[in-house]
Design a protein around this motif. Structure first.
Motif, PDB file in Angstrom:
ATOM      1  N   THR A  22       0.834  -1.204   0.000  1.00 52.15           N
ATOM      2  CA  THR A  22       0.000   0.000   0.000  1.00 52.15           C
ATOM      3  C   THR A  22       0.863   1.245   0.000  1.00 52.15           C
ATOM      4  O   THR A  22       0.717   2.105  -0.861  1.00 52.15           O
ATOM      5  CB  THR A  22      -0.934   0.020   1.233  1.00 52.15           C
ATOM      6  N   HIS A  23       1.739   1.357   0.982  1.00 51.20           N
ATOM      7  CA  HIS A  23       2.567   2.550   1.148  1.00 51.20           C
ATOM      8  C   HIS A  23       3.987   2.378   0.638  1.00 51.20           C
ATOM      9  O   HIS A  23       4.677   3.361   0.414  1.00 51.20           O
ATOM     10  CB  HIS A  23       2.618   2.961   2.622  1.00 51.20           C
ATOM     11  N   TYR A  24       4.448   1.150   0.504  1.00 51.12           N
ATOM     12  CA  TYR A  24       5.788   0.925  -0.024  1.00 51.12           C
ATOM     13  C   TYR A  24       5.862  -0.402  -0.752  1.00 51.12           C
ATOM     14  O   TYR A  24       5.003  -1.275  -0.573  1.00 51.12           O
ATOM     15  CB  TYR A  24       6.855   1.003   1.078  1.00 51.12           C
ATOM     16  N   GLY A  38      13.660  -7.349  -4.098  1.00 47.99           N
ATOM     17  CA  GLY A  38      14.931  -7.104  -3.407  1.00 47.99           C
ATOM     18  C   GLY A  38      14.757  -6.535  -2.015  1.00 47.99           C
ATOM     19  O   GLY A  38      13.660  -6.504  -1.463  1.00 47.99           O
ATOM     20  N   ARG A  39      15.855  -6.075  -1.459  1.00 43.24           N
ATOM     21  CA  ARG A  39      15.855  -5.499  -0.116  1.00 43.24           C
ATOM     22  C   ARG A  39      15.496  -4.019  -0.108  1.00 43.24           C
ATOM     23  O   ARG A  39      15.039  -3.481   0.892  1.00 43.24           O
ATOM     24  CB  ARG A  39      17.236  -5.678   0.519  1.00 43.24           C
ATOM     25  N   LYS A  40      15.731  -3.350  -1.227  1.00 37.97           N
ATOM     26  CA  LYS A  40      15.482  -1.902  -1.331  1.00 37.97           C
ATOM     27  C   LYS A  40      13.993  -1.621  -1.152  1.00 37.97           C
ATOM     28  O   LYS A  40      13.147  -2.340  -1.672  1.00 37.97           O
ATOM     29  CB  LYS A  40      15.935  -1.419  -2.701  1.00 37.97           C
ATOM     30  N   ILE A  41      13.681  -0.578  -0.401  1.00 42.72           N
ATOM     31  CA  ILE A  41      12.298  -0.172  -0.178  1.00 42.72           C
ATOM     32  C   ILE A  41      12.067   1.173  -0.844  1.00 42.72           C
ATOM     33  O   ILE A  41      12.855   2.100  -0.662  1.00 42.72           O
ATOM     34  CB  ILE A  41      11.993  -0.081   1.328  1.00 42.72           C
ATOM     35  N   LEU A  42      10.990   1.261  -1.603  1.00 36.22           N
ATOM     36  CA  LEU A  42      10.578   2.529  -2.201  1.00 36.22           C
ATOM     37  C   LEU A  42       9.175   2.852  -1.704  1.00 36.22           C
ATOM     38  O   LEU A  42       8.251   2.038  -1.810  1.00 36.22           O
ATOM     39  CB  LEU A  42      10.594   2.446  -3.731  1.00 36.22           C
TER      40      LEU A  42
END
Length: 77
Positions: free
Chosen positions: A35-37, A43-47
């Motif tokens: 929902t928010h990210y 992967g490990r990266k969060i956007l």
């Protein structure tokens, strides 16, 4: 609709929270995956998705002025 994807540091500067607070206290309690990210490509990266966060921040602040009533409704002031 084009969405704006932000790193934790970029989100931090917009909402005036420390990046550590976002990672440790808001993520997975207030900010929800999907929902928010997102985690691109698994992967490990969060956007973080700015439009969804902005929308839900506004909803939460509007509800904070409501007084809960016994019948399940709310009184707005």
């Amino acid at each position: 609709m084009s969405l704006t994807y932000l790193t934790t540091d970029e989100l931090s500067s917009l909402i005036k929270y420390d990046p550590r607070t976002i990672r440790e206290r808001l993520k997975d309690s207030v900010l929800l995956e999907g929902t928010h990210y997102i985690r691109p490509f698994g992967g490990r990266k969060i956007l973080y998705i700015w439009e969804h966060i902005e929308r839900d921040m506004g909803c939460a602040s509007e509800q904070s002025f409501a007084i809960p009533m016994a019948n399940g409704g709310v009184c707005h002031g």
